[in-house]
Design an enzyme around this catalytic site. Structure first.
Site: not given
Ligand code: 5GP
Ligand code: ZN
Length: 137
Positions: A104, A96, A33-34, A102
């Site tokens: 985590h 989300q 994760d970035i 995805h």
């Molecule tokens: P969500 O908020 O949908 O549960 O998680 C999305 C996750 O994707 C976040 O933890 C965010 O840091 C990660 N993320 C968003 N854009 C990118 C990207 O371009 N590359 C990577 N490796 N992670 C990303």
């Protein structure tokens, strides 16, 4: 492979956007994760685009959970993690932000800053039973 236009995770799966890939198999890809919640925070995605938990097919979901378990074991062995959280957010209301399913995989450490996002307090037994009635299969 099914992809969605403008989906960053589809672009990572296609090799069109860079990512630090740490695990892959026929159905899944895992990368760092970035914006890590803790050191080692990784994401597991299905190669095939699914928006969220409600949409993903059983085989892709199973493959993602097994990949998450592989990573959890590696986090214990190689990062000396004390625990691991698997988190999936389904829907904007549930936090989300990227609408490609995805999981985590977040390694936990004794001194990390993460907190349970609710305060466990006993609920009303009648209300719990009624909701149980609504949800029972
Ligand atoms: P969500 O908020 O949908 O549960 O998680 C999305 C996750 O994707 C976040 O933890 C965010 O840091 C990660 N993320 C968003 N854009 C990118 C990207 O371009 N590359 C990577 N490796 N992670 C990303
Ligand atoms: Zn996608």
């Amino acid at each position: 492979m099914a992809t969605a236009d403008d989906c960053i995770f589809c672009k990572i799966a296609a090799g069109e956007l860079p990512a630090t890939i740490i695990d892959e198999d026929e159905r899944t890809l895992a990368f760092m994760d970035i914006a890590p919640a803790t050191p080692g925070h990784a994401l597991v995605i299905p190669r095939r685009h699914s928006r969220d938990l409600l949409e993903i097919g059983a085989e892709d979901l199973q493959a993602c959970v097994l990949a998450a378990q592989r990573l959890a074991r590696r986090m214990h062995e190689r990062l000396d993690a004390d625990g691991v959280n698997l988190i999936n957010s389904c829907g904007a209301r549930a936090w989300q932000t990227v609408f490609h399913f995805h999981v985590h995989v977040i390694p936990r450490y004794a001194d990390d800053p993460l907190k349970l996002p609710w305060s466990p307090t006993p609920g009303d037994p009648e209300a719990i039973a009624e909701l149980g009635d609504e949800l029972r299969a």
